[in-house]
Design a protein around this motif. Sequence first.
Motif, PDB file in Angstrom:
ATOM      1  N   PHE B  91      39.023  47.675  47.519  1.00 17.74           N
ATOM      2  CA  PHE B  91      39.602  48.707  48.400  1.00 17.74           C
ATOM      3  C   PHE B  91      39.640  48.192  49.835  1.00 17.74           C
ATOM      4  O   PHE B  91      40.604  48.449  50.566  1.00 17.74           O
ATOM      5  N   LYS B  92      38.621  47.482  50.248  1.00 17.18           N
ATOM      6  CA  LYS B  92      38.619  46.952  51.614  1.00 17.18           C
ATOM      7  C   LYS B  92      39.694  45.867  51.765  1.00 17.18           C
ATOM      8  O   LYS B  92      40.468  45.880  52.715  1.00 17.18           O
ATOM      9  N   HIS B  95      43.261  47.410  51.769  1.00 19.55           N
ATOM     10  CA  HIS B  95      43.516  48.577  52.627  1.00 19.55           C
ATOM     11  C   HIS B  95      43.764  49.820  51.778  1.00 19.55           C
ATOM     12  O   HIS B  95      44.703  50.581  52.009  1.00 19.55           O
ATOM     13  N   LEU B  97      42.160  52.485  51.723  1.00 13.55           N
ATOM     14  CA  LEU B  97      41.619  53.723  52.307  1.00 13.55           C
ATOM     15  C   LEU B  97      42.061  53.817  53.751  1.00 13.55           C
ATOM     16  O   LEU B  97      42.291  52.810  54.405  1.00 13.55           O
ATOM     17  N   GLN B  98      42.201  55.041  54.212  1.00 17.81           N
ATOM     18  CA  GLN B  98      42.489  55.259  55.633  1.00 17.81           C
ATOM     19  C   GLN B  98      41.425  56.163  56.237  1.00 17.81           C
ATOM     20  O   GLN B  98      40.476  55.678  56.840  1.00 17.81           O
ATOM     21  N   THR B 103      37.924  58.641  49.569  1.00 15.93           N
ATOM     22  CA  THR B 103      37.564  57.308  49.100  1.00 15.93           C
ATOM     23  C   THR B 103      36.385  57.272  48.121  1.00 15.93           C
ATOM     24  O   THR B 103      36.477  56.599  47.086  1.00 15.93           O
ATOM     25  N   GLU B 123      50.121  49.295  36.326  1.00 17.53           N
ATOM     26  CA  GLU B 123      50.362  50.251  37.405  1.00 17.53           C
ATOM     27  C   GLU B 123      50.557  51.669  36.872  1.00 17.53           C
ATOM     28  O   GLU B 123      49.991  52.627  37.405  1.00 17.53           O
ATOM     29  N   ARG B 127      48.259  54.932  37.825  1.00 16.60           N
ATOM     30  CA  ARG B 127      48.817  56.145  38.452  1.00 16.60           C
ATOM     31  C   ARG B 127      48.525  57.374  37.594  1.00 16.60           C
ATOM     32  O   ARG B 127      48.187  58.434  38.123  1.00 16.60           O
ATOM     33  N   CYS B 137      46.498  60.174  52.727  1.00 13.46           N
ATOM     34  CA  CYS B 137      46.774  59.149  53.750  1.00 13.46           C
ATOM     35  C   CYS B 137      47.594  57.967  53.240  1.00 13.46           C
ATOM     36  O   CYS B 137      48.468  57.486  53.933  1.00 13.46           O
ATOM     37  N   THR B 138      47.248  57.447  52.088  1.00 11.66           N
ATOM     38  CA  THR B 138      47.719  56.108  51.709  1.00 11.66           C
ATOM     39  C   THR B 138      49.012  56.098  50.926  1.00 11.66           C
ATOM     40  O   THR B 138      49.570  55.021  50.682  1.00 11.66           O
ATOM     41  N   GLY B 139      49.468  57.277  50.469  1.00  6.98           N
ATOM     42  CA  GLY B 139      50.611  57.279  49.558  1.00  6.98           C
ATOM     43  C   GLY B 139      50.292  56.586  48.248  1.00  6.98           C
ATOM     44  O   GLY B 139      51.187  56.293  47.468  1.00  6.98           O
ATOM     45  N   TYR B 140      49.017  56.329  48.016  1.00  2.02           N
ATOM     46  CA  TYR B 140      48.464  55.730  46.786  1.00  2.02           C
ATOM     47  C   TYR B 140      48.813  54.253  46.608  1.00  2.02           C
ATOM     48  O   TYR B 140      48.207  53.574  45.777  1.00  2.02           O
ATOM     49  N   HIS B 141      49.809  53.776  47.346  1.00  5.97           N
ATOM     50  CA  HIS B 141      50.306  52.409  47.135  1.00  5.97           C
ATOM     51  C   HIS B 141      49.149  51.400  47.122  1.00  5.97           C
ATOM     52  O   HIS B 141      48.986  50.630  46.172  1.00  5.97           O
ATOM     53  N   ASN B 142      48.357  51.445  48.175  1.00  3.12           N
ATOM     54  CA  ASN B 142      47.279  50.453  48.270  1.00  3.12           C
ATOM     55  C   ASN B 142      46.054  50.821  47.435  1.00  3.12           C
ATOM     56  O   ASN B 142      45.217  49.959  47.164  1.00  3.12           O
ATOM     57  N   VAL B 144      46.413  51.970  44.322  1.00  2.00           N
ATOM     58  CA  VAL B 144      46.816  51.385  43.040  1.00  2.00           C
ATOM     59  C   VAL B 144      46.611  49.872  43.076  1.00  2.00           C
ATOM     60  O   VAL B 144      46.053  49.273  42.150  1.00  2.00           O
TER      61      VAL B 144
ATOM     62  N   ARG C  12      39.641  46.114  57.601  1.00  2.00           N
ATOM     63  CA  ARG C  12      39.124  47.063  58.585  1.00  2.00           C
ATOM     64  C   ARG C  12      37.608  47.018  58.720  1.00  2.00           C
ATOM     65  O   ARG C  12      36.873  47.014  57.744  1.00  2.00           O
ATOM     66  N   ASP C  15      35.693  50.139  57.201  1.00  2.00           N
ATOM     67  CA  ASP C  15      35.762  50.452  55.771  1.00  2.00           C
ATOM     68  C   ASP C  15      34.404  50.525  55.088  1.00  2.00           C
ATOM     69  O   ASP C  15      34.200  51.329  54.183  1.00  2.00           O
ATOM     70  N   GLY C 506      41.685  57.898  60.548  1.00  2.00           N
ATOM     71  CA  GLY C 506      42.281  57.176  59.429  1.00  2.00           C
ATOM     72  C   GLY C 506      43.155  56.016  59.866  1.00  2.00           C
ATOM     73  O   GLY C 506      43.529  55.167  59.070  1.00  2.00           O
ATOM     74  N   ALA C 682      54.867  59.122  51.534  1.00  2.00           N
ATOM     75  CA  ALA C 682      54.349  60.053  50.521  1.00  2.00           C
ATOM     76  C   ALA C 682      54.454  61.486  51.026  1.00  2.00           C
ATOM     77  O   ALA C 682      54.782  62.403  50.255  1.00  2.00           O
TER      78      ALA C 682
END
Lengths: 268, 162, 782
Positions: B91-92, B95, B97-98, B103, B123, B127, B137-142, B144, C12, C15, C506, C682
């Motif tokens: 995850f780090k 990216h 997490l925001q 998280t 993928e 999902r 925050c992340t739109g899940y992209h990162n 996933v 980050r 994190d 964030g 999103a």
Amino acid sequence: MYETHYHRASSIQDAVKLRQAAGEGKYLSGGMTLIPTMKQRLAAPSDLVDVRQVPEMKGISVSGRTVRIGAATTHFDVASSSELAALCPAISGLASHIGDPHVRHMGTIGGSIANNDPAADYPSAMLALDATIITDRREIAAGDFFTGLFETALEDGELVTAVTFEAPAKAGYQKFANPASRYAMTGVFVVRRDNGDVRVAVTGAGSNGVFRHEGIEAALSAQWSPDALANVTVDPSDLLSDIHADATYRANLVKVMAKRAVAAARAD
Amino acid sequence: MAKITMTVNGRQVSGQCDDRTLLVHFIRENLGLTGTHVGCDTSQCGTCVVHMDGKSVKSCSTLAAQAAGSDITTIEGLAANGELHPVQAAFKANHGLQCGFCTPGMVMTAVDMIRRHGGQLDEATVRAELEGNICRCTGYHNIVKSILAAAAEMGGARVAAE
Amino acid sequence: MGVEGIGARVARKEDKRFLTGKGRYTDDMSVPGMKYAIFVRSPYAHAKIRSIDAAAAKAMPGVIGVLDGKQLLADGIGNLICGWMIHSKDGSPMKMGAWRPLAHETVRYVGDAVAIVVADSVAEAKDAAEAVVVDYEELPVVTDATKALEQGQPQLHPEAPNNLIFDWQIGDPAATDKAIAAAAHVTEITIHNNRLSPNPMEPRATLGIYDGGDDHYTCYTTSQNPHVARLVMSAFYNVAPENKLRVIAPDVGGGFGSKIYIYPEEIVCLWASKRTGVPVKWTSDRTEAFLTDAHGRDHLSKVKMAFDANNRIIGLKVDTVANLGAYMSLFSSAVPTYLYATLLSGQYDIPAIHANVRTVYTNTAPVDAYRGAGRPEATYLLERTMETAARELGVSPAELRRINFIRTFPHQTPVIMNYDAGDYDASLDAAMKAADWNGFAARKAEAAGRGMKRGIGMSCYIEACGIAPSAAVGSLGAGVGLWESAEVRVNAVGTIEVLTGSHSHGQGHETTFAQLVADRFGVPIDSVNIVHGDTDKVQMGMGTYGSRSGAVGMSAVVKALDKVEAKAKKIAAHLMEADESDIVIENGELKVAGTDKTVPWFQMALAAYTAHNLPPGMEPGLKEGAFYDPANFTFPAGCYICEVEVDPETGVTKIIQFVAADDFGNIINPMIVEGQVHGGLAQGIGQALLENVHYDPENGQLLTASYMDYAMPRADDLPSFKVSTSNTPCPNNPLGIKGCGEAGAIGSPPALINAITDAIGNNRLTMPATPQKVWAAAHAAN
């Protein structure tokens, strides 16, 4: 949540006894519906009798084509049973799409059918499979068990301990999930027996809970194929309307999900 | 009020709480482990996910009393000897997490997902498996991407060890 | 660029604490003696309060106190305010109705707070809150803004006849009408922008602590701008003077605008702490969040776009009604005016624009800025209109846009904005290439073979962010300046603290702000700490919203770094007996250019603090502050393309691909910028496909008050995104940054809706495009 008293049952007998001793008590299985409802203060049982760890209520057994699922068996365990997948993949698939992985780890088949949420998945399977609901005191045919929205034939203090059904020749389930809650906005379970009998049960759509659709059953009895439904009409007058879907749209979904359930059943 | 005993992150713990106390509040308030969060009232957001007897559950929809006697792992129990768990590290690195609020639940979900699917994750499966966890925050992209990377890393490590 | 400098994809710094459960959010805070608050809220959307009887509640177990609005009034706590003055076109000021932190006479939306219960536990406070008896006299309700303007509708505030807050305009009505009259073609469309709930995953929370010994208050809160919170609570709400009020916004779990505002709960918990003598913590549950967090958008607009015979836009006329809810939230008046209508030129050279905006009270939650704030409304309106026009004119959507693109900069639009830099063709080219636009016809044919309807749509957005030049916004009615502050403290051992008025919830400031320092001095980012979110630690600042932390907050840091660098060079020059103009800073060392003379960074810092050998007259120490006020807005822009497949049997839309090509100017950390775009996309896709705040129009009950009914985007609703950036650096700030926080949410909804309407061949579709709506629209078209 209002104050309540928690009891953990060690056996069916123990559970029934604890429940009898309680005032306005309720059985607690996975709690995936009951606890959120209590959190919202929409239910206030004086006592909770936890049956999740009662050994004789857990597990899946298969004898010939007869399937028995203990009421405290989780959706995860139903979804991941290879025996069940071999006999009736439709119910494995149904279980694997209830809620989310965390809900499936806790939620149980007994809890789901005893609650009889009009948007729950299992009631349609029980009804279409002509399952028998076994309680601490009797056996109830699924057709007699589900009596309305959140209503069942269970008496006060009666505990669902297991369900049994004969695995059919073909079965399929298709769900159209509510975009927000992911509960069934319409789910259709279709079953075809070796003798040609067809049963079709619809969840999520009926204004009085799960129901069988005779028109679809007749069409599929005549011809077991998605195309057989082309001329079937689904009457919206007894279907639910809400902010997500009106009855007309749900009527369309009943037909489309039925077609797809048959296609899925044929593919298995 | 009842005394509840369970194992949390490998340590046996006890605490007094009402029968109506949720597991998440027992963890946060009795034990002071505030990494497990509450983000909704209806058992949908997944910020409260912990492992109970090795399986992911929603601690906001479980009574502390139901969990008595069980073995609980929270986000605080994942990193061993100060080293991030491979899922945390992924995850780090990706990216994933925001704001960080979802998280802990995402990480606990990912660990459970990889336990069940191993290196077989793709993928679409990731999902689908994230149905019970909401991130704004992340739109899940990162997320996933992080889970796939961790699965590859952990699956690869397991194959290598065999 | 160094490995940790500007432009590097640095993982980050913050994190680790989030990943290990060590984040410290407001609800994680605990202080000795702390008690818990629950608010008694109105179950009615509109009612008079006849009486409040708390006697039974006060006698319940664990209850410390029950306080109501009359007590709050008696203690002199003021009304909540809107801090941006808008004047109607007749010159009259906006009609601000009274918003009491605890209503004592009238409640105006479901969730309006009427009393606070403080108890030993949350459960006991909830038990007692149910026992507070409020006698309401129900009043008629109106939830729809257009309806609320009609004669004979329920009136919310005596100050605002017919519920009209202001009737404002911008642009040139005569020139616009003339253009429309002379047009070869006019495209007309009605655009509805749906109402949304921001839904940061961390619900709002606050902990109010009154210290009787010093007559001092501390407020932990979920805020995007703690200094602004302190300012308004002090200057307008009379909670405490600024020097007696410390506001701390610790880790904050997302904001998206909803945590800019000061809500009743912060004020009431501080006041209740003094009244009850105990620290008071309140944490919102999700249903309270749906009821009371400021909502976003909710516009209805009529649009006319006029074209000449060459398909050039010659005029744009917009008439908008904006629903502001029951009360005017902190920046609510600015959103449908200066953050909206000033962007109606889009990326296009439009000679005449006129927009009229009426804002309206209704019996719904207050509406304020939500990710994008006004700019998504402008973009959705323009880009749906452009797509519609392209179809009507028989021109390809890309071609129509290209015909009208602005290509020379600076460009003055007819609606205030002066665009400083951009290359709209570059974004459009990049997006079309990434989406394989030219291959779409084949993909559509393939999908049709499977019975699926495929569609493609684009959106070319521009936004104004990096808000904002203080004098400019002041002249437009803003009650505050929108500069930012920074302080850079070099410690005696050479480590560095950067104190910023920006607030990270964030966005990763602990990393990106440290990258600026690493880039400048060549020190590792681990030796740089970012301090923010505490009014006792950080000098006055304006916080984070409107994609301003990079363009404004970082520019303040740059100014402070300039001063630190200048002094550091003076010290180093003195130590090495060189001319300060010959000193260069590289890799953590100060060198005399062209020689082998060096002083390590830490040694220079130590020299600053020992002060044994400084240039004559120099003050000891190495700490510099700066305030940066931007010269202009910044103008991020880009092109988004969405390709969808609609299942005609169910109306389900599946996003096949989503391409974002953005121009954010210079970028500090591409990894973080991409993450911001993903998240914005999103939210924009959520608005277009899933999300909708739905009030029952009869009684004002909120029907989407949980995740059971409000559809949040989940992982399986979304694809992985194809994002890229191009770069025309912003000429108006030292880093050339434009900002990236909101673009995704601004540009995406029209691209998605244009794709769906393309797929189904019916342009009559409103957001969210739920399966039922798409199914119905697809069938209506057939």
